[in-house]
Design a protein around this motif. Structure first.
Motif, PDB file in Angstrom:
ATOM      1  N   LEU A 159      36.845   6.043 -52.221  1.00 29.73           N
ATOM      2  CA  LEU A 159      35.635   6.816 -52.486  1.00 29.73           C
ATOM      3  C   LEU A 159      35.985   8.228 -53.436  1.00 29.73           C
ATOM      4  N   GLY A 160      37.208   8.470 -53.825  1.00 29.78           N
ATOM      5  CA  GLY A 160      37.585   9.452 -54.564  1.00 29.78           C
ATOM      6  C   GLY A 160      37.127  10.758 -54.017  1.00 29.78           C
ATOM      7  N   LEU A 161      37.661  11.033 -52.737  1.00 28.69           N
ATOM      8  CA  LEU A 161      37.281  12.180 -51.909  1.00 28.69           C
ATOM      9  C   LEU A 161      38.669  12.583 -51.260  1.00 28.69           C
ATOM     10  N   ALA A 162      38.791  13.989 -50.795  1.00 30.09           N
ATOM     11  CA  ALA A 162      39.824  14.753 -50.195  1.00 30.09           C
ATOM     12  C   ALA A 162      39.997  13.839 -48.623  1.00 30.09           C
ATOM     13  N   ALA A 163      41.330  13.279 -47.970  1.00 30.28           N
ATOM     14  CA  ALA A 163      41.555  12.858 -46.916  1.00 30.28           C
ATOM     15  C   ALA A 163      40.844  13.612 -45.788  1.00 30.28           C
ATOM     16  N   GLY A 164      40.960  15.146 -46.125  1.00 30.16           N
ATOM     17  CA  GLY A 164      40.248  15.986 -45.086  1.00 30.16           C
ATOM     18  C   GLY A 164      38.758  15.627 -44.659  1.00 30.16           C
ATOM     19  N   THR A 165      38.098  15.117 -45.885  1.00 32.47           N
ATOM     20  CA  THR A 165      36.607  14.752 -45.692  1.00 32.47           C
ATOM     21  C   THR A 165      36.385  13.673 -44.963  1.00 32.47           C
ATOM     22  N   VAL A 166      37.164  12.687 -45.098  1.00 28.95           N
ATOM     23  CA  VAL A 166      37.126  11.088 -44.517  1.00 28.95           C
ATOM     24  C   VAL A 166      37.496  11.561 -42.852  1.00 28.95           C
ATOM     25  N   ALA A 167      38.759  12.263 -42.901  1.00 30.30           N
ATOM     26  CA  ALA A 167      39.192  12.638 -41.386  1.00 30.30           C
ATOM     27  C   ALA A 167      38.109  13.250 -40.578  1.00 30.30           C
ATOM     28  N   ARG A 168      37.223  14.290 -41.315  1.00 30.10           N
ATOM     29  CA  ARG A 168      36.095  14.919 -40.439  1.00 30.10           C
ATOM     30  C   ARG A 168      35.022  13.787 -39.881  1.00 30.10           C
ATOM     31  N   ALA A 169      35.089  12.846 -41.057  1.00 30.01           N
ATOM     32  CA  ALA A 169      33.595  11.976 -40.776  1.00 30.01           C
ATOM     33  C   ALA A 169      34.394  11.109 -39.529  1.00 30.01           C
ATOM     34  N   TYR A 170      35.575  10.697 -39.351  1.00 32.36           N
ATOM     35  CA  TYR A 170      35.888   9.530 -38.358  1.00 32.36           C
ATOM     36  C   TYR A 170      36.154  10.654 -37.094  1.00 32.36           C
ATOM     37  N   ARG A 171      36.579  11.816 -37.167  1.00 33.06           N
ATOM     38  CA  ARG A 171      36.468  12.703 -35.835  1.00 33.06           C
ATOM     39  C   ARG A 171      34.918  12.860 -35.297  1.00 33.06           C
ATOM     40  N   GLU A 172      33.922  12.893 -36.273  1.00 27.90           N
ATOM     41  CA  GLU A 172      32.620  13.082 -35.774  1.00 27.90           C
ATOM     42  C   GLU A 172      32.077  11.688 -35.150  1.00 27.90           C
ATOM     43  N   LEU A 173      32.636  10.666 -35.620  1.00 29.26           N
ATOM     44  CA  LEU A 173      32.402   9.253 -35.341  1.00 29.26           C
ATOM     45  C   LEU A 173      32.907   8.995 -33.885  1.00 29.26           C
ATOM     46  N   GLU A 174      34.118   9.408 -33.885  1.00 30.44           N
ATOM     47  CA  GLU A 174      34.816   9.596 -32.593  1.00 30.44           C
ATOM     48  C   GLU A 174      34.045  10.382 -31.366  1.00 30.44           C
ATOM     49  N   ALA A 175      33.693  11.354 -31.702  1.00 32.78           N
ATOM     50  CA  ALA A 175      33.146  12.255 -31.011  1.00 32.78           C
ATOM     51  C   ALA A 175      31.687  11.508 -30.640  1.00 32.78           C
ATOM     52  N   ASP A 176      31.162  10.997 -31.328  1.00 34.60           N
ATOM     53  CA  ASP A 176      29.845  10.285 -31.161  1.00 34.60           C
ATOM     54  C   ASP A 176      30.150   9.056 -30.364  1.00 34.60           C
ATOM     55  N   GLY A 177      31.089   8.453 -30.040  1.00 30.83           N
ATOM     56  CA  GLY A 177      31.600   7.155 -29.641  1.00 30.83           C
ATOM     57  C   GLY A 177      31.355   5.994 -30.455  1.00 30.83           C
ATOM     58  N   VAL A 178      31.286   6.311 -31.673  1.00 29.92           N
ATOM     59  CA  VAL A 178      31.163   5.237 -32.710  1.00 29.92           C
ATOM     60  C   VAL A 178      32.184   4.267 -32.810  1.00 29.92           C
ATOM     61  N   VAL A 179      33.561   5.145 -32.984  1.00 24.13           N
ATOM     62  CA  VAL A 179      34.706   4.569 -33.211  1.00 24.13           C
ATOM     63  C   VAL A 179      35.737   5.072 -32.125  1.00 24.13           C
ATOM     64  N   GLU A 180      36.662   4.234 -31.854  1.00 26.10           N
ATOM     65  CA  GLU A 180      37.938   4.831 -31.212  1.00 26.10           C
ATOM     66  C   GLU A 180      39.113   4.818 -31.822  1.00 26.10           C
ATOM     67  N   THR A 181      39.905   5.658 -31.700  1.00 24.32           N
ATOM     68  CA  THR A 181      41.131   5.756 -32.268  1.00 24.32           C
ATOM     69  C   THR A 181      42.401   5.169 -31.712  1.00 24.32           C
ATOM     70  N   HIS A 182      43.157   4.263 -31.939  1.00 22.69           N
ATOM     71  CA  HIS A 182      44.385   3.697 -31.240  1.00 22.69           C
ATOM     72  C   HIS A 182      45.478   3.902 -31.771  1.00 22.69           C
ATOM     73  N   GLY A 183      46.079   5.239 -32.063  1.00 18.09           N
ATOM     74  CA  GLY A 183      47.068   5.367 -32.583  1.00 18.09           C
ATOM     75  C   GLY A 183      47.585   4.537 -33.614  1.00 18.09           C
ATOM     76  N   ARG A 184      48.537   3.585 -33.689  1.00 19.02           N
ATOM     77  CA  ARG A 184      49.123   2.750 -34.602  1.00 19.02           C
ATOM     78  C   ARG A 184      48.086   1.561 -34.789  1.00 19.02           C
ATOM     79  N   ARG A 185      47.365   1.382 -33.887  1.00 21.34           N
ATOM     80  CA  ARG A 185      46.218   0.174 -34.149  1.00 21.34           C
ATOM     81  C   ARG A 185      45.078   0.683 -34.977  1.00 21.34           C
ATOM     82  N   GLY A 186      45.196   1.931 -35.228  1.00 24.12           N
ATOM     83  CA  GLY A 186      44.014   2.326 -36.260  1.00 24.12           C
ATOM     84  C   GLY A 186      42.616   2.808 -35.454  1.00 24.12           C
ATOM     85  N   THR A 187      41.797   2.994 -36.199  1.00 28.95           N
ATOM     86  CA  THR A 187      40.436   3.496 -35.816  1.00 28.95           C
ATOM     87  C   THR A 187      39.516   2.346 -35.962  1.00 28.95           C
ATOM     88  N   LEU A 188      39.046   1.810 -34.731  1.00 28.41           N
ATOM     89  CA  LEU A 188      38.196   0.759 -34.528  1.00 28.41           C
ATOM     90  C   LEU A 188      36.748   1.001 -33.910  1.00 28.41           C
TER      91      LEU A 188
END
Length: 123
Positions: free
Chosen positions: A46-75
């Motif tokens: 997307l041509g963005l800073a990694a921190g921008t995407v990381a924040r989106a993923y954190r927000e999604l996880e807080a909302d219960g949309v995704v789950e992070t599973h270490g080496r398995r990644g974000t699902l």
């Protein structure tokens, strides 16, 4: 997964990413268990800073949309389970807080009704 970010938009890029992934997950376009790209890979794409995407993923996880599973990644999470559990926890916290504040139940319900109308009208 199709995502686009408009750098000229009033909405911050992390929120644009969060909203698009959340909508695609809700619609079933992104099925439960689908592994999302790594933060670095999506940021590069997307041509963005990694921190921008990381924040989106954190927000999604807080909302219960995704789950992070270490080496398995974000699902993509199972929609009903996590979302309902988080909503019930938030409702319980709210109910306990307004009771401690001495607010009558009718006033507490009116406040929730107003807040929900405002939140859903933004969509």
């Amino acid at each position: 997964m199709q995502l686009s970010v408009d750098p000229a938009a009033a909405t911050p890029p992390y929120e644009q990413i969060r909203a698009q992934i959340a909508e695609q997950a809700r619609s079933g376009e992104l099925p439960t268990g689908l592994r999302l790209p790594t933060v670095r890979a999506l940021a590069e794409e997307l041509g963005l800073a990694a921190g921008t995407v990381a924040r989106a993923y954190r927000e999604l996880e807080a909302d219960g949309v995704v789950e992070t599973h270490g080496r398995r990644g974000t699902l993509i999470a199972a929609a009903g389970d996590t979302a309902h559990r988080l909503a019930a926890a938030a409702a319980t916290e709210y109910a306990e807080r307004v009771r401690r504040l001495g607010l009558p139940a009718a006033d507490a319900l009116a406040a929730v009704d107003t807040a929900l109308r405002l939140a859903y009208d933004k969509s």
